[in-house]
Design a protein around this motif. Sequence first.
Motif, PDB file in Angstrom:
ATOM      1  N   THR A  43      20.097 -14.093 -33.376  1.00 52.19           N
ATOM      2  CA  THR A  43      20.492 -13.041 -32.432  1.00 52.19           C
ATOM      3  C   THR A  43      21.462 -12.052 -33.054  1.00 52.19           C
ATOM      4  O   THR A  43      21.540 -10.904 -32.622  1.00 52.19           O
ATOM      5  CB  THR A  43      21.127 -13.648 -31.171  1.00 52.19           C
ATOM      6  OG1 THR A  43      22.213 -14.497 -31.564  1.00 52.19           O
ATOM      7  CG2 THR A  43      20.118 -14.446 -30.382  1.00 52.19           C
ATOM      8  N   SER A  46      19.721  -8.964 -34.584  1.00 55.78           N
ATOM      9  CA  SER A  46      19.256  -7.982 -33.596  1.00 55.78           C
ATOM     10  C   SER A  46      20.449  -7.205 -33.027  1.00 55.78           C
ATOM     11  O   SER A  46      20.334  -6.003 -32.776  1.00 55.78           O
ATOM     12  CB  SER A  46      18.463  -8.653 -32.480  1.00 55.78           C
ATOM     13  OG  SER A  46      19.287  -9.479 -31.703  1.00 55.78           O
ATOM     14  N   LEU A  47      21.583  -7.874 -32.859  1.00 59.70           N
ATOM     15  CA  LEU A  47      22.789  -7.162 -32.419  1.00 59.70           C
ATOM     16  C   LEU A  47      23.239  -6.151 -33.462  1.00 59.70           C
ATOM     17  O   LEU A  47      23.689  -5.058 -33.125  1.00 59.70           O
ATOM     18  CB  LEU A  47      23.922  -8.147 -32.145  1.00 59.70           C
ATOM     19  CG  LEU A  47      23.839  -8.955 -30.859  1.00 59.70           C
ATOM     20  CD1 LEU A  47      24.918 -10.029 -30.838  1.00 59.70           C
ATOM     21  CD2 LEU A  47      23.974  -8.041 -29.658  1.00 59.70           C
ATOM     22  N   ARG A  49      21.295  -4.542 -35.563  1.00 58.37           N
ATOM     23  CA  ARG A  49      20.390  -3.385 -35.474  1.00 58.37           C
ATOM     24  C   ARG A  49      20.757  -2.489 -34.293  1.00 58.37           C
ATOM     25  O   ARG A  49      20.759  -1.269 -34.411  1.00 58.37           O
ATOM     26  CB  ARG A  49      18.938  -3.854 -35.360  1.00 58.37           C
ATOM     27  CG  ARG A  49      18.343  -4.335 -36.668  1.00 58.37           C
ATOM     28  CD  ARG A  49      16.845  -4.518 -36.568  1.00 58.37           C
ATOM     29  NE  ARG A  49      16.462  -5.592 -35.656  1.00 58.37           N
ATOM     30  CZ  ARG A  49      16.367  -6.877 -35.991  1.00 58.37           C
ATOM     31  NH1 ARG A  49      16.619  -7.250 -37.227  1.00 58.37           N
ATOM     32  NH2 ARG A  49      16.008  -7.779 -35.110  1.00 58.37           N
ATOM     33  N   LYS A  50      21.088  -3.100 -33.160  1.00 60.10           N
ATOM     34  CA  LYS A  50      21.494  -2.320 -31.989  1.00 60.10           C
ATOM     35  C   LYS A  50      22.808  -1.591 -32.250  1.00 60.10           C
ATOM     36  O   LYS A  50      22.991  -0.447 -31.829  1.00 60.10           O
ATOM     37  CB  LYS A  50      21.620  -3.225 -30.769  1.00 60.10           C
ATOM     38  CG  LYS A  50      20.294  -3.753 -30.271  1.00 60.10           C
ATOM     39  CD  LYS A  50      20.497  -4.708 -29.118  1.00 60.10           C
ATOM     40  CE  LYS A  50      19.183  -5.310 -28.663  1.00 60.10           C
ATOM     41  NZ  LYS A  50      19.379  -6.289 -27.579  1.00 60.10           N
ATOM     42  N   ALA A  51      23.721  -2.256 -32.951  1.00 57.92           N
ATOM     43  CA  ALA A  51      25.000  -1.629 -33.277  1.00 57.92           C
ATOM     44  C   ALA A  51      24.795  -0.453 -34.217  1.00 57.92           C
ATOM     45  O   ALA A  51      25.453   0.580 -34.088  1.00 57.92           O
ATOM     46  CB  ALA A  51      25.944  -2.653 -33.900  1.00 57.92           C
ATOM     47  N   LYS A  52      23.870  -0.588 -35.161  1.00 61.50           N
ATOM     48  CA  LYS A  52      23.584   0.513 -36.086  1.00 61.50           C
ATOM     49  C   LYS A  52      23.048   1.714 -35.316  1.00 61.50           C
ATOM     50  O   LYS A  52      23.445   2.848 -35.575  1.00 61.50           O
ATOM     51  CB  LYS A  52      22.594   0.081 -37.154  1.00 61.50           C
ATOM     52  CG  LYS A  52      22.127   1.221 -38.037  1.00 61.50           C
ATOM     53  CD  LYS A  52      22.118   0.844 -39.471  1.00 61.50           C
ATOM     54  CE  LYS A  52      21.616   1.940 -40.371  1.00 61.50           C
ATOM     55  NZ  LYS A  52      22.470   3.105 -40.402  1.00 61.50           N
ATOM     56  N   LYS A  53      22.158   1.436 -34.368  1.00 62.66           N
ATOM     57  CA  LYS A  53      21.596   2.526 -33.561  1.00 62.66           C
ATOM     58  C   LYS A  53      22.694   3.200 -32.736  1.00 62.66           C
ATOM     59  O   LYS A  53      22.763   4.432 -32.664  1.00 62.66           O
ATOM     60  CB  LYS A  53      20.499   1.989 -32.641  1.00 62.66           C
ATOM     61  CG  LYS A  53      19.709   3.079 -31.942  1.00 62.66           C
ATOM     62  CD  LYS A  53      18.629   2.505 -31.054  1.00 62.66           C
ATOM     63  CE  LYS A  53      17.521   1.915 -31.907  1.00 62.66           C
ATOM     64  NZ  LYS A  53      16.349   1.484 -31.123  1.00 62.66           N
ATOM     65  N   ALA A  54      23.579   2.398 -32.148  1.00 60.22           N
ATOM     66  CA  ALA A  54      24.687   2.967 -31.370  1.00 60.22           C
ATOM     67  C   ALA A  54      25.639   3.743 -32.280  1.00 60.22           C
ATOM     68  O   ALA A  54      26.157   4.789 -31.896  1.00 60.22           O
ATOM     69  CB  ALA A  54      25.438   1.863 -30.639  1.00 60.22           C
ATOM     70  N   ASN A  62      28.803   1.265 -26.273  1.00 59.18           N
ATOM     71  CA  ASN A  62      27.868   0.210 -26.653  1.00 59.18           C
ATOM     72  C   ASN A  62      28.184  -0.357 -28.028  1.00 59.18           C
ATOM     73  O   ASN A  62      28.010  -1.548 -28.257  1.00 59.18           O
ATOM     74  CB  ASN A  62      26.425   0.718 -26.612  1.00 59.18           C
ATOM     75  CG  ASN A  62      25.898   0.806 -25.202  1.00 59.18           C
ATOM     76  OD1 ASN A  62      26.283   0.019 -24.340  1.00 59.18           O
ATOM     77  ND2 ASN A  62      25.031   1.765 -24.948  1.00 59.18           N
ATOM     78  N   PHE A  66      28.615  -4.301 -28.871  1.00 60.38           N
ATOM     79  CA  PHE A  66      27.804  -5.005 -29.870  1.00 60.38           C
ATOM     80  C   PHE A  66      28.677  -5.610 -30.964  1.00 60.38           C
ATOM     81  O   PHE A  66      28.441  -6.737 -31.404  1.00 60.38           O
ATOM     82  CB  PHE A  66      26.761  -4.077 -30.480  1.00 60.38           C
ATOM     83  CG  PHE A  66      25.695  -3.633 -29.507  1.00 60.38           C
ATOM     84  CD1 PHE A  66      25.101  -4.520 -28.631  1.00 60.38           C
ATOM     85  CD2 PHE A  66      25.290  -2.312 -29.465  1.00 60.38           C
ATOM     86  CE1 PHE A  66      24.129  -4.119 -27.735  1.00 60.38           C
ATOM     87  CE2 PHE A  66      24.311  -1.887 -28.579  1.00 60.38           C
ATOM     88  CZ  PHE A  66      23.729  -2.798 -27.710  1.00 60.38           C
TER      89      PHE A  66
END
Length: 91
Positions: A43, A46-47, A49-54, A62, A66
Motif C-alpha cells: 500500500t 500506491s500512496l 504514487r498518489k503523493a507524487k501526483k498531489a 492531499n 499521503f
Amino acid sequence: MKLNCVIAGLVLSVASASASAATFKEAEAAVMAARDAGFPWTTTLSLLRKAKKAHDNNDQKNLDKFIANIMKETKEAMFQAEQAKKAGPRF
C-alpha cells in the motif's frame, strides 16, 4: 543491512518528529529505506504514487495526508523488519 536500518531509523525519526514538516523527498527516502530493509508494504507504493501526483498538482492538503500515511506505514514496516530479525523458535 544493519546500516540501512540505522539510516532508515534516522530518516524516520527526523520525519516523525515533525510529521507536518515531512516533505515528499523524505517520504520517498523512507519508502526506499523500508524496501531496502526487506519489508516494503504494497500500500505504501500506491500512496507514494498518489503523493507524487498531489505534489505535481500543488495539492498541499492531499500531499500532507499521503505523506503522513507513508511515514506511518514505513515506520511500521521498519519495526516489522527489526522484529523479523529477532524471530525464531522460543524453547
